[in-house]
Design an enzyme around this catalytic site. Structure first.
Site, PDB file in Angstrom:
ATOM      1  N   LYS A 125       3.947  -2.280  -3.894  1.00 29.23           N
ATOM      2  CA  LYS A 125       4.195  -3.465  -4.728  1.00 29.23           C
ATOM      3  C   LYS A 125       5.392  -3.208  -5.641  1.00 29.23           C
ATOM      4  CE  LYS A 125       2.330  -6.592  -8.128  1.00 29.23           C
ATOM      5  NZ  LYS A 125       1.239  -7.084  -8.925  1.00 29.23           N
TER       6      LYS A 125
ATOM      7  N   GLU B 233       4.366   8.982  -4.438  1.00 27.28           N
ATOM      8  CA  GLU B 233       3.833   9.408  -3.144  1.00 27.28           C
ATOM      9  C   GLU B 233       4.512   8.635  -2.007  1.00 27.28           C
ATOM     10  OE1 GLU B 233       2.086   8.642  -5.812  1.00 27.28           O
ATOM     11  OE2 GLU B 233       0.193   9.738  -5.927  1.00 27.28           O
TER      12      GLU B 233
ATOM     13  N   GLY C 176      -2.184  -5.137  -6.810  1.00 30.57           N
ATOM     14  CA  GLY C 176      -2.108  -4.132  -5.747  1.00 30.57           C
ATOM     15  C   GLY C 176      -3.384  -4.038  -4.930  1.00 30.57           C
ATOM     16  N   ARG C 177      -4.551  -3.984  -5.599  1.00 33.92           N
ATOM     17  CA  ARG C 177      -5.808  -3.811  -4.856  1.00 33.92           C
ATOM     18  C   ARG C 177      -6.289  -5.122  -4.228  1.00 33.92           C
ATOM     19  NH1 ARG C 177      -6.056  -2.659 -10.034  1.00 33.92           N
ATOM     20  NH2 ARG C 177      -7.272  -3.892 -11.500  1.00 33.92           N
TER      21      ARG C 177
ATOM     22  N   GLU D  87     -11.251   0.567 -10.084  1.00 36.40           N
ATOM     23  CA  GLU D  87      -9.974   0.320 -10.758  1.00 36.40           C
ATOM     24  C   GLU D  87     -10.030  -1.012 -11.516  1.00 36.40           C
ATOM     25  OE1 GLU D  87      -6.009   2.031  -9.215  1.00 36.40           O
ATOM     26  OE2 GLU D  87      -5.858  -0.072  -8.714  1.00 36.40           O
TER      27      GLU D  87
ATOM     28  N   HIS E 163     -28.651  11.511   7.086  1.00 36.83           N
ATOM     29  CA  HIS E 163     -28.882  12.932   7.323  1.00 36.83           C
ATOM     30  C   HIS E 163     -28.128  13.802   6.328  1.00 36.83           C
ATOM     31  CE1 HIS E 163     -30.964  12.035  11.098  1.00 36.83           C
ATOM     32  NE2 HIS E 163     -30.139  11.002  11.122  1.00 36.83           N
TER      33      HIS E 163
ATOM     34  N   LYS F 208      -0.098  10.273 -14.011  1.00 36.88           N
ATOM     35  CA  LYS F 208       1.191  10.152 -13.297  1.00 36.88           C
ATOM     36  C   LYS F 208       2.317  10.696 -14.170  1.00 36.88           C
ATOM     37  CE  LYS F 208       0.256   5.786 -10.879  1.00 36.88           C
ATOM     38  NZ  LYS F 208       0.681   4.395 -10.722  1.00 36.88           N
TER      39      LYS F 208
HETATM   40  O1  F6P Z   1      -1.817   4.057  -9.447  1.00 39.83           O
HETATM   41  C1  F6P Z   1      -2.590   2.953  -9.148  1.00 39.83           C
HETATM   42  C2  F6P Z   1      -1.796   1.909  -8.433  1.00 39.83           C
HETATM   43  O2  F6P Z   1      -0.933   1.259  -9.300  1.00 39.83           O
HETATM   44  C3  F6P Z   1      -2.733   0.932  -7.742  1.00 39.83           C
HETATM   45  O3  F6P Z   1      -3.182  -0.071  -8.571  1.00 39.83           O
HETATM   46  C4  F6P Z   1      -1.875   0.463  -6.615  1.00 39.83           C
HETATM   47  O4  F6P Z   1      -2.630  -0.162  -5.618  1.00 39.83           O
HETATM   48  C5  F6P Z   1      -1.245   1.757  -6.180  1.00 39.83           C
HETATM   49  O5  F6P Z   1      -1.018   2.461  -7.384  1.00 39.83           O
HETATM   50  C6  F6P Z   1       0.017   1.646  -5.395  1.00 39.83           C
HETATM   51  O6  F6P Z   1       1.006   0.951  -6.097  1.00 39.83           O
HETATM   52  P1  F6P Z   1       2.274   0.388  -5.360  1.00 39.83           P
HETATM   53  O7  F6P Z   1       1.809  -0.610  -4.373  1.00 39.83           O
HETATM   54  O8  F6P Z   1       3.126  -0.222  -6.436  1.00 39.83           O
HETATM   55  O9  F6P Z   1       2.968   1.534  -4.693  1.00 39.83           O
END
Ligand code: F6P
Length: 504
Positions: A191, A197, A250-251, A336, A367, A477
């Protein structure tokens, strides 16, 4: 907190808490607590009869919903008001499914059309032979796509999708090993288009394409983002940037262009059905009165267990391999969204907010962790999710036993069993809810996910918190960035770990 809200919580705390056995003996639980919803992909039966909800509790929870402005906040969300107050944003994931503010729905439709064009062009070979997609994203940019692709491609996929999220290079290496650079595209899903990452994984994926003989690796990249300028600046051609609105959290973003890998894997028609299933749930949530509103009813049960029975966790078990990623998807959605300590008015909360969501897949979990559910000292409300139509084509023994086990667990948790030897006794009176889908298909999956989105929202409304920010993820972060930059000093334990790992 207003007097009406305070009074509702006090009244809830004062109510009797009959056992499940007593509740079943007292009347027709199924008529009141088991509901079937007709949806585009088939029916879903929601059964809360094995929870401790009863008429007196539901009546006060309805008062709580009214006192916390449930109807008004729901209307405000669908109207595109800025209900995400801490970030001054609208919350418009439903517009992606065609439900909500007209201008936002139109914008989403136009962006979907653009995405459809690219998906179909790839399917038709306009970008060369594409057999694989490495989808790079994390959190909401990965969990939803991973769930939907895994659930909906059991009979094969139009394009083989690998979702890579972890910064641990092993994740990307595994995906690359399964793909051929000559026939692979890479989707960079973020987003913000800044997430460490994702950007590091994306850079390494480009290197992999380059060393694999692809002369124009950027030409194989599609960007999925709310900040298209950043993607273009990073090197992706504008024609392969699929934007979505900043008002989609995002979620909640798998319905937007973040759903590109889903559409690429299952085809546009199925992706449309996925959106339609979610839209049907949106309309139910928007239109149904509190007494018949299923996501709201689920939220009542959630709050009953966290607030009145002290439950710190809730568990979700999918009795269907296709939904094996559902619990991890729900973890982000619920934890979240509602793992907060501050109310909308900026004051600290006075009770628990989101429980810890955990779970797994049945029958495997039986199990491994069910011992604790049956005889442990924690009371854990459980959700079971299953489907009537099997996903496999093996002997019917498989599915019959799968469903038998699912229903057996709910029955056993509730009934328990006495025994002279306490080690062999089951206390019973342990709650569960069951969601029984007629089938698992794109529309049902869309409806199930939307149901949980609205359940999470309804919980947040009654908790009087903002379900749509996530400031809690920022501190870690920031610290990680300063560790990598080597410009900060930390506590002795952290310093020693950094030294031992050779990072500092
Ligand atoms: O660190 C949490 C977060 O901001 C989530 O809410 C989001 O889904 C994820 O990181 C990834 O964010 P982006 O889509 O901006 O890379």
């Amino acid at each position: 907190m207003t007097d009406a809200v305070r009074a509702a919580w006090a009244d809830l705390a004062a109510l009797d808490k009959p056992t499940l056995k007593a509740l079943f003996a007292a009347g027709d639980r199924l008529a009141a607590y088991s509901h079937e919803l007709e949806l585009p992909g088939g029916k879903i039966r929601f059964d809360w009869s094995k929870t401790h909800l009863d008429a007196p509790h539901v009546a006060v929870f309805e008062r709580l919903a009214a006192a916390t402005g449930f109807a008004e906040r729901r209307a405000a969300m669908f109207a595109g008001d800025h209900i995400n107050v801490t970030e001054n944003r609208a919350v418009e994931h439903t517009a992606q499914r065609g439900v909500g503010r007209e201008a936002s729905v139109e914008e989403a439709e136009a962006l979907h059309l653009r995405m459809k064009g690219l998906v179909e062009a790839i399917h038709q070979g306009a970008l060369g032979e594409v057999k694989h997609l490495i989808h790079i994203g994390i959190g909401g940019s990965a969990l939803g796509p991973a769930l939907a692709v895994d659930a909906l491609t059991r009979d094969g996929a139009l394009v083989d999708v690998h979702v890579v999220s972890n910064i641990d290079g092993l994740a990307l290496e595994a995906a690359c090993r399964a793909c051929d650079p000559a026939t692979t595209m890479v989707a960079v899903a973020s987003k913000t288009f800044t997430t460490t990452e994702t950007m590091i994984n994306a850079a390494s994926a480009l290197d992999w394409l380059r060393t694999g003989g692809v002369t124009d690796p950027y030409g194989r990249v599609v960007a999925l983002t709310a900040y298209p300028d950043k993607a273009v600046e990073w090197g992706v051609d504008e024609t392969r940037v699929l934007p979505f609105s900043e008002s989609v959290g995002g979620r909640y973003s798998l319905w937007s262009s973040i759903g590109f890998p889903i559409a690429l894997a299952v085809g546009w028609d199925d992706f449309s059905e996925f959106l339609d299933g979610a839209a049907a749930m949106d309309r139910h949530f928007e239109d149904a009165d509190p007494a018949d509103n299923l996501p709201l009813r689920a939220a009542f049960a959630d709050l009953y267990y966290t607030h009145l029975r002290g439950c710190q966790t809730r568990a979700v078990f999918a009795y269907d391999e296709r939904l094996r990623l559902f619990p991890s998807y729900l973890q982000q959605l619920e934890m979240e969204s509602n793992g907060k300590s501050v109310m909308l008015d900026g004051k600290p909360v006075t009770g628990p907010t989101a429980p810890i969501t955990w779970g797994g897949v049945g029958t495997d979990a039986q199990h491994a962790v069910f011992q604790l559910l049956h005889q442990g000292t924690n009371l854990v409300p459980v959700d079971f999710i299953a489907a009537i139509i099997p996903g496999d084509s093996l002997s019917p023994d498989h599915h019959r036993n799968l469903l038998a086990n699912c229903f057996a667990q709910g029955a056993a948790l509730m009934a328990g069993r006495e025994a002279k030897d306490l080690a062999r006794a089951y206390p019973g009176d342990r709650p569960s809810a069951t969601m029984l889908c007629e089938d698992i298909n794109p529309a049902t999956l869309g409806a199930l996910i939307a149901f949980h989105e609205h359940r999470t929202f309804a919980n947040g409304v009654m908790l009087q918190i903002n379900s749509f920010d996530q400031f809690g993820v920022e501190l870690g972060k920031e610290i990680a960035k300063s560790i990598v930059a080597g410009d900060a000093k930390f506590d002795p334990s952290t310093e020693a770990l950094l030294a031992a790992a050779g990072i500092k």
